[in-house]
Design a protein around this motif. Structure first.
Motif, PDB file in Angstrom:
ATOM      1  N   THR A  22     -10.401   1.179  -2.747  1.00 16.27           N
ATOM      2  CA  THR A  22      -9.417   0.467  -3.214  1.00 16.27           C
ATOM      3  C   THR A  22      -8.484  -0.467  -2.338  1.00 16.27           C
ATOM      4  O   THR A  22      -7.892  -1.292  -2.584  1.00 16.27           O
ATOM      5  CB  THR A  22      -8.496   1.024  -4.238  1.00 16.27           C
ATOM      6  N   MET A  23      -8.338   0.108  -0.995  1.00 15.58           N
ATOM      7  CA  MET A  23      -7.175  -0.250  -0.148  1.00 15.58           C
ATOM      8  C   MET A  23      -7.699  -1.519   0.554  1.00 15.58           C
ATOM      9  O   MET A  23      -7.868  -1.573   1.795  1.00 15.58           O
ATOM     10  CB  MET A  23      -7.134   0.923   0.482  1.00 15.58           C
ATOM     11  N   GLY A  28      -0.061  -7.198   4.757  1.00 15.49           N
ATOM     12  CA  GLY A  28       1.023  -6.331   5.483  1.00 15.49           C
ATOM     13  C   GLY A  28       1.238  -4.911   5.003  1.00 15.49           C
ATOM     14  O   GLY A  28       2.075  -4.199   5.323  1.00 15.49           O
ATOM     15  N   ALA A  29       0.376  -4.641   3.941  1.00 15.15           N
ATOM     16  CA  ALA A  29       0.391  -3.097   3.391  1.00 15.15           C
ATOM     17  C   ALA A  29      -0.004  -2.135   4.495  1.00 15.15           C
ATOM     18  O   ALA A  29      -0.903  -2.637   5.189  1.00 15.15           O
ATOM     19  CB  ALA A  29      -0.619  -3.159   2.174  1.00 15.15           C
ATOM     20  N   ARG A  30       0.653  -1.063   4.542  1.00 20.40           N
ATOM     21  CA  ARG A  30       0.133  -0.021   5.666  1.00 20.40           C
ATOM     22  C   ARG A  30      -0.493   1.060   4.660  1.00 20.40           C
ATOM     23  O   ARG A  30      -0.103   1.651   4.133  1.00 20.40           O
ATOM     24  CB  ARG A  30       1.346   0.549   6.291  1.00 20.40           C
ATOM     25  N   TRP A  31      -2.044   0.675   4.641  1.00 21.79           N
ATOM     26  CA  TRP A  31      -2.725   1.835   3.816  1.00 21.79           C
ATOM     27  C   TRP A  31      -2.913   3.191   4.534  1.00 21.79           C
ATOM     28  O   TRP A  31      -2.868   3.252   5.835  1.00 21.79           O
ATOM     29  CB  TRP A  31      -4.272   0.995   3.670  1.00 21.79           C
ATOM     30  N   ALA A  85       6.041   1.183  -2.147  1.00 22.54           N
ATOM     31  CA  ALA A  85       4.770   2.050  -1.972  1.00 22.54           C
ATOM     32  C   ALA A  85       3.838   1.590  -3.348  1.00 22.54           C
ATOM     33  O   ALA A  85       4.365   1.399  -4.628  1.00 22.54           O
ATOM     34  CB  ALA A  85       5.160   3.527  -1.783  1.00 22.54           C
ATOM     35  N   ILE A  86       2.603   1.769  -2.991  1.00 23.88           N
ATOM     36  CA  ILE A  86       1.800   1.746  -4.084  1.00 23.88           C
ATOM     37  C   ILE A  86       1.108   3.139  -4.282  1.00 23.88           C
ATOM     38  O   ILE A  86       0.878   3.743  -3.219  1.00 23.88           O
ATOM     39  CB  ILE A  86       0.631   0.423  -4.357  1.00 23.88           C
ATOM     40  N   TRP A  87       0.516   3.529  -5.301  1.00 27.97           N
ATOM     41  CA  TRP A  87       0.177   4.918  -5.889  1.00 27.97           C
ATOM     42  C   TRP A  87      -0.922   4.834  -6.726  1.00 27.97           C
ATOM     43  O   TRP A  87      -1.125   3.885  -7.636  1.00 27.97           O
ATOM     44  CB  TRP A  87       1.115   5.863  -6.096  1.00 27.97           C
ATOM     45  N   ALA A  88      -1.821   5.918  -6.829  1.00 26.95           N
ATOM     46  CA  ALA A  88      -2.993   6.256  -7.799  1.00 26.95           C
ATOM     47  C   ALA A  88      -2.162   7.313  -8.587  1.00 26.95           C
ATOM     48  O   ALA A  88      -1.753   8.363  -8.050  1.00 26.95           O
ATOM     49  CB  ALA A  88      -4.102   6.905  -7.137  1.00 26.95           C
ATOM     50  N   GLY A  89      -2.180   7.180  -9.874  1.00 29.93           N
ATOM     51  CA  GLY A  89      -1.566   8.339 -10.655  1.00 29.93           C
ATOM     52  C   GLY A  89      -2.373   9.577 -10.836  1.00 29.93           C
ATOM     53  O   GLY A  89      -3.422   9.364 -10.789  1.00 29.93           O
ATOM     54  N   VAL A  90      -1.788  10.607 -11.225  1.00 34.51           N
ATOM     55  CA  VAL A  90      -2.436  11.676 -11.769  1.00 34.51           C
ATOM     56  C   VAL A  90      -2.546  11.918 -13.144  1.00 34.51           C
ATOM     57  O   VAL A  90      -1.469  11.950 -13.745  1.00 34.51           O
ATOM     58  CB  VAL A  90      -2.004  13.004 -10.971  1.00 34.51           C
ATOM     59  N   THR A  91      -3.598  12.204 -13.927  1.00 35.68           N
ATOM     60  CA  THR A  91      -3.506  12.444 -15.260  1.00 35.68           C
ATOM     61  C   THR A  91      -2.999  13.469 -15.398  1.00 35.68           C
ATOM     62  O   THR A  91      -2.764  14.802 -14.729  1.00 35.68           O
ATOM     63  CB  THR A  91      -5.140  12.677 -15.792  1.00 35.68           C
ATOM     64  N   SER A 130       9.242  -5.783   3.651  1.00 36.57           N
ATOM     65  CA  SER A 130       9.777  -6.875   3.048  1.00 36.57           C
ATOM     66  C   SER A 130       8.464  -8.019   3.429  1.00 36.57           C
ATOM     67  O   SER A 130       8.528  -8.910   2.873  1.00 36.57           O
ATOM     68  CB  SER A 130      10.990  -7.081   3.740  1.00 36.57           C
ATOM     69  N   GLY A 131       7.943  -7.777   4.459  1.00 35.37           N
ATOM     70  CA  GLY A 131       6.912  -8.681   4.793  1.00 35.37           C
ATOM     71  C   GLY A 131       5.526  -8.334   4.038  1.00 35.37           C
ATOM     72  O   GLY A 131       4.567  -9.312   4.323  1.00 35.37           O
ATOM     73  N   SER A 132       5.486  -7.458   3.143  1.00 41.49           N
ATOM     74  CA  SER A 132       4.170  -7.311   2.514  1.00 41.49           C
ATOM     75  C   SER A 132       3.933  -8.439   1.364  1.00 41.49           C
ATOM     76  O   SER A 132       4.741  -8.824   0.913  1.00 41.49           O
ATOM     77  CB  SER A 132       4.262  -5.793   1.780  1.00 41.49           C
ATOM     78  N   GLY A 133       2.475  -8.480   1.079  1.00 38.34           N
ATOM     79  CA  GLY A 133       2.291  -9.619   0.154  1.00 38.34           C
ATOM     80  C   GLY A 133       2.594  -9.146  -1.514  1.00 38.34           C
ATOM     81  O   GLY A 133       2.933  -7.943  -1.576  1.00 38.34           O
ATOM     82  N   HIS A 134       2.363  -9.853  -2.288  1.00 39.14           N
ATOM     83  CA  HIS A 134       2.481  -9.778  -3.801  1.00 39.14           C
ATOM     84  C   HIS A 134       1.351  -8.465  -4.194  1.00 39.14           C
ATOM     85  O   HIS A 134       0.225  -8.571  -3.678  1.00 39.14           O
ATOM     86  CB  HIS A 134       2.255 -10.901  -4.574  1.00 39.14           C
ATOM     87  N   ILE A 135       1.948  -7.591  -5.167  1.00 42.30           N
ATOM     88  CA  ILE A 135       0.943  -6.534  -5.310  1.00 42.30           C
ATOM     89  C   ILE A 135       0.593  -6.617  -6.895  1.00 42.30           C
ATOM     90  O   ILE A 135      -0.312  -5.878  -7.224  1.00 42.30           O
ATOM     91  CB  ILE A 135       1.799  -5.296  -5.498  1.00 42.30           C
ATOM     92  N   GLY A 136       1.008  -7.668  -7.658  1.00 41.11           N
ATOM     93  CA  GLY A 136       0.762  -7.955  -8.836  1.00 41.11           C
ATOM     94  C   GLY A 136      -0.890  -8.047  -9.325  1.00 41.11           C
ATOM     95  O   GLY A 136      -1.643  -7.308 -10.130  1.00 41.11           O
ATOM     96  N   GLU A 137      -1.819  -8.616  -8.327  1.00 39.08           N
ATOM     97  CA  GLU A 137      -3.122  -8.804  -8.659  1.00 39.08           C
ATOM     98  C   GLU A 137      -3.856  -7.426  -8.279  1.00 39.08           C
ATOM     99  O   GLU A 137      -4.809  -7.399  -9.077  1.00 39.08           O
ATOM    100  CB  GLU A 137      -3.701  -9.917  -7.660  1.00 39.08           C
ATOM    101  N   TRP A 138      -3.394  -7.144  -7.366  1.00 34.34           N
ATOM    102  CA  TRP A 138      -4.021  -5.380  -6.843  1.00 34.34           C
ATOM    103  C   TRP A 138      -3.766  -4.607  -7.955  1.00 34.34           C
ATOM    104  O   TRP A 138      -4.581  -3.879  -8.391  1.00 34.34           O
ATOM    105  CB  TRP A 138      -3.558  -5.007  -5.517  1.00 34.34           C
TER     106      TRP A 138
END
Length: 176
Positions: A22-23, A28-31, A85-91, A130-138
């Motif tokens: 998924t990464m 500009g994201a630091r995966w 930060a972006i994350w995967a959630g835990v059920t 601040s230099g990272s792209g938009h996250i909405g589509e991801w």
């Protein structure tokens, strides 16, 4: 000498590999590297060797029985009016909540201050600036993420070494 520590649930390789798939797609994201994917139970911070030893002793007393766990959905954490930060959630999982509470109590027995932040179980996938792209589509493309379940059969104490290329996590002690 101090060490920067945290307590976490390691993820099995098939789950880490699926998350790696998924990464991409945010400039500009630091995966995270596969070896850095985990579910943090308690961030400890900088401690000396005596506190490290006390913490390991306290964590050995944490009651632990293997339990089933799964990931579902994605999201982000905000900071200063932008995603950090972006994350995967835990059920939602009562066994995980019980383990986290027991780890918190062990940390307090080892002399650490109480954690005031609410426990939000997740796997950090990327850090943003601040230099990272938009996250909405991801977020939209990965919103139905569902991985697992798998059996969590241990938790561990990790050291976090901050480098200019990003943190390097080393597992110090495993608790089964």
């Amino acid at each position: 000498m101090t060490r920067r520590l945290f307590v976490a649930l390691p993820l099995p390789e098939p789950i880490r590999e699926a998350l790696l798939d998924t990464m991409e797609g945010i400039s500009g994201a630091r995966w995270q590297d596969a070896d850095n994917l985990h579910i943090t139970l308690r961030f400890v911070g900088e401690v000396d060797r005596h506190t490290t030893a006390d913490l390991e002793t306290a964590l050995e007393t944490v009651p632990f029985a293997p339990f089933s766990i799964a990931l579902s959905g994605v999201g982000h954490f905000e900071g200063h009016k932008r995603a950090r930060a972006i994350w995967a959630g835990v059920t939602p999982n009562s066994a995980l909540a019980d383990l986290q509470h027991s780890v918190e109590m062990a940390c307090r027995r080892a002399g650490l201050r109480a954690e005031n932040r609410k426990f939000v179980p997740h796997v950090t996938l990327a850090r943003l600036n601040s230099g990272s792209g938009h996250i909405g589509e991801w977020l939209h493309e990965n919103g139905t993420l569902a991985l697992g379940p798998w059996t969590a059969d241990c938790f561990a104490l990790f050291e976090s070494d901050l480098t200019p290329q990003g943190p390097i996590y080393t597992q110090l002690t495993e608790f089964r």
